[in-house]
Structures are given as structure tokens and as C-alpha cells.
Design an enzyme around this catalytic site. Structure first.
Site, mmCIF file in Angstrom:
data_model
loop_
_atom_site.group_PDB
_atom_site.id
_atom_site.type_symbol
_atom_site.label_atom_id
_atom_site.label_comp_id
_atom_site.label_asym_id
_atom_site.label_seq_id
_atom_site.Cartn_x
_atom_site.Cartn_y
_atom_site.Cartn_z
ATOM 1 N N CYS A 100 35.961 4.369 36.145
ATOM 2 C CA CYS A 100 34.712 5.004 36.218
ATOM 3 C C CYS A 100 33.732 4.149 37.117
ATOM 4 C CB CYS A 100 34.105 5.044 34.837
ATOM 5 S SG CYS A 100 35.259 5.681 33.676
ATOM 6 N N HIS B 258 26.631 6.239 35.731
ATOM 7 C CA HIS B 258 27.992 7.004 35.501
ATOM 8 C C HIS B 258 27.671 7.699 34.008
ATOM 9 C CE1 HIS B 258 31.893 7.719 34.082
ATOM 10 N NE2 HIS B 258 32.034 6.570 33.134
ATOM 11 N N ASN C 284 32.332 12.859 30.239
ATOM 12 C CA ASN C 284 32.861 11.692 31.231
ATOM 13 C C ASN C 284 34.008 12.126 32.346
ATOM 14 O OD1 ASN C 284 33.817 9.331 32.473
ATOM 15 N ND2 ASN C 284 33.536 8.373 30.526
#
Ligand code: UT7
Length: 323
Positions: A108, A247, A277
Site C-alpha cells: 500500500c 492511503h 482499500n
């Protein structure tokens, strides 16, 4: 940044869809994550396909041609193949086979690392124009029998075209990683530690596993530390931030970090409700949406901040200049 773009697949999976296949509820998912839905790629839709769509939007907005790009970088943990690099496949799909292309696998944090590398390539004069793409087909490594992870992840891609310019946009970067406990967040099998076997596949060892609570705590701490460190390197303070683009892993993580960073109101960009996500794609998707909504002004200070598998983390301080 000369151009930004994004793409999400057409198919939407809602919390109600998960209620039908897992022991979960819309109420649990919304209250613990802030997520309402996420987009899931078709079986025949690849990471490079999604990256291509995002890249085309970014290139068009940059007002250049694909052939003007000197280097293609793809940040992903769900590549088309173990090798060759997805960036190489994407470059060919863009009609620029022959261009330098490589992947970066920092989960990520991939876009933050990618932004640092791409900007450094430009500032050092190696390339004039770099295409950076974050693209993920996380549905391909999600265990849809594990309620602790299944509801969290979605597919999509974001892209930016970076180019050399008189006014400096890349102000500073703070990066970190700690690989001392891979079990916190990983795909256990398919690498050299545990090659894929039929038994491994039947036990879903080729799918993601995560110790959510530990990652949550780490995420909040590292987002704050990395943001402050990147700002300090640029000689700036929290008060200078126009937008934080974090993020998008969990609304609660973002809110907790934003509160401690004294970031209020619509300065913090949120897309986790719509997309879940999407790992390395989440920040460029959020950036592209913010740009598309006409919110970015000349001279705005943007802090990009991310964390994830590795464990890894990072923040970049960026000055937005209209091109
Ligand atoms: O992109 C970077 C990587 N990922 C992340 O950053 C994610 C970081 N972690 C998180 O976002 C959160 O830890 C989660 C959303 C994954 C979990 O939220 P939590 O508040 O930390 O919950 P928990 O793991 O402590 O679980 C609480 C309870 C457990 O039940 P018991 O043991 O208390 O009975 C879980 O089994 O919630 C249960 N649970 C669920 N219940 C309904 C876990 N997932 C679900 C679910 N539906 N989907």
C-alpha cells in the site's frame, strides 16, 4: 504533475452483498471501516488493463502523447505475472514498447515510494517525463471466506504523468520499512519460502492474511510520524497543508491520524467509502478525483501519506502547480 487519471471496474460489491456470503453486517463494516462498497474487476480484466485505462486519462489530461513518456513505473502487489513486469506489459499496450519500464512492490506504500523514485529520476535529469501507475486487482488475492479481510479490499488503478518543469513540485519524502515480522500482512505462499502446491491452494495460502489490530496501531503512528518528518524536511509545518491525501485502508485510521495531525474538515481526502482499500491505487485514485472535482489550486501543498505490507510507510510533500 502534468496529468492525473484513474479507473475503477464497473462491478460494485456492496456491504449487503457480503451479508449474503459471510457472517457480517453492513453496520459492522461501516462502523469499523467506513466502507460502503468497493469495485471488483471482471475475471478477464488484468492489473495492466486497469492501469492502461488510468494511464490514458492521465496522459490525455497532461496534453502529451504516450510516445513522450521516457519511463513507465507500475506499483502493484497483484502483477499480471510474477514476471515480466506489469509496467513492461502496460507500456506495450500504450503503444510504447521499447520504453524503460519496471514494477515496484511495496504494497500500500507503493505509490509513495513510486512518487519518490519517479521524481528523483526527473530531478536528476535521467528522464523528462515519467508515467507512474498504481494498479491492483486485490480481488485476486482476497480470501472471500475470511470476514476479517474480505470486506476490506477493492480493485482499481490511478496514474500520474510527472514531468520536468521550472517550478519544483516534489518537495520532500520520508520512507521506511520493517520486515522483521512478515506474518502481520502477507500472502503466505507462491514465493520461495512456500512455493505454491495444490494443498497450499486448497488451504488458501495464496490469499492475503492480516493481523488487523496490529496493523491498525502501526498505521496511525506511522502516518503521523511520516507526515511530520516529510514536512520538516521541506521546512514546512502542519498548518501549511492544503490537502492530505492518505492511503485509504480504513476511515477510522484516517480520522485518528487526522485528529492528531490537527487536520480538519475537507482538507483530508476520503474515498474509502466508495472504493474500499485498493492498496497502491488508493492515493492516485483519490488525487485524480480531487483534481476532477476542480479542488486543486496553484501552489497548494499536498501531503501524500501511506502505509502497508512490508511493513512499509512513507509520506511525500508536494507543491501543486498548474501546467
Ligand atoms: O492497507 C494496509 C493494510 N490494512 C489495514 O490497514 C487494515 C488495518 N486494520 C483495520 O482496519 C482493522 O483492524 C479491521 C477493520 C481489519 C478490523 O477492525 P477492528 O476494530 O480492529 O476489529 P478486530 O479485528 O479487533 O475484531 C473485532 C471483532 C472480532 O470478533 P471477536 O473476536 O471480538 O468476537 C472479529 O472476529 O470483529 C469481528 N470481525 C467481524 N465481524 C463482523 C472481524 N471482521 C468482521 C466482519 N464482520 N467483517
Amino acid at each position: 504533475m502534468a496529468g492525473v487519471g484513474h479507473y475503477v471496474p464497473e462491478r460494485v460489491m456492496t456491504n449487503a452483498d457480503f451479508e449474503k456470503i459471510l457472517d457480517t453486517t453492513d453496520e459492522w463494516i461501516v462502523s469499523r471501516t467506513g466502507m460502503h462498497e468497493r469495485h471488483i474487476a471482471r475475471d478477464d480484466e488484468t492489473t495492466s488493463d486497469m492501469g492502461l485505462a488510468a494511464a490514458k486519462m492521465a496522459i490525455e489530461r497532461a496534453g502529451c502523447a504516450a510516445s513522450d513518456i521516457g519511463c513507465v513505473i507500475v506499483a502493484t502487489v497483484t502483477p499480471d505475472y510474477l514476471f515480466p513486469a506489469t509496467a513492461s506489459v502496460l507500456a506495450a499496450k500504450l503503444g510504447i514498447a521499447g520504453t524503460a519500464a519496471f514494477d515496484m512492490e511495496i504494497a500500500c506504500s507503493g505509490f509513495i515510494y513510486g512518487l519518490t523514485v519517479a521524481s528523483s529520476l526527473i530531478q536528476s535529469g535521467v528522464y523528462r517525463r515519467v508515467l507512474l501507475v498504481g494498479s491492483e486487482k486485490l480481488s485476486s488475492i482476497t480470501n472471500y471466506e475470511d470476514r476479517g479481510t474480505a470486506v476490506l479490499f477493492g480493485d482499481g488503478a490511478g496514474a500520474v504523468v510527472l514531468e520536468a518543469a521550472e517550478r519544483n513540485d516534489f518537495l520532500s519524502s520520508e520512507l521506511g520499512s520493517d520486515g522483521s515480522d512478515p506474518s502481520l500482512l502477507l500472502v503466505p505462499a507462491g514465493g520461495t519460502v512456500a512455493p505454491l502446491t495444490a494443498e497450499g491452494i486448497s488451504e488458501k495460502q495464496n490469499k492475503m492474511v492480516m493481523k488487523g489490530r496490529e496493523v491498525f496501531r502501526f498505521a496511525v503512528t506511522k502516518m503521523i510520524e511520516a507526515t511530520d518528518a516529510a514536512l520538516a524536511k521541506a521546512g514546512l509545518t502542519r498548518k501549511d497543508i492544503s490537502y492530505a491525501i492518505p492511503h485509504q485502508a480504513n476511515r477510522r485510521i484516517i480520522d485518528a491520524a487526522a485528529k492528531q495531525l490537527e487536520m480538519i474538515g475537507d482538507k483530508v481526502v476520503i474515498t474509502v467509502d466508495k472504493y474500499g482499500n485498493t492498496s497502491s491505487a488508493s492515493i492516485p485514485i483519490a488525487l485524480s478525483e480531487t483534481y476532477g472535482a476542480g479542488k486543486l489550486k496553484d501552489g497548494d501543498l499536498i501531503v501524500f501519506v501511506g502505509f502497508g505490507g512490508g511493513l512499509s510507510w512513507g509520506a511525500v510533500a508536494w507543491r501543486w502547480w498548474e501546467r
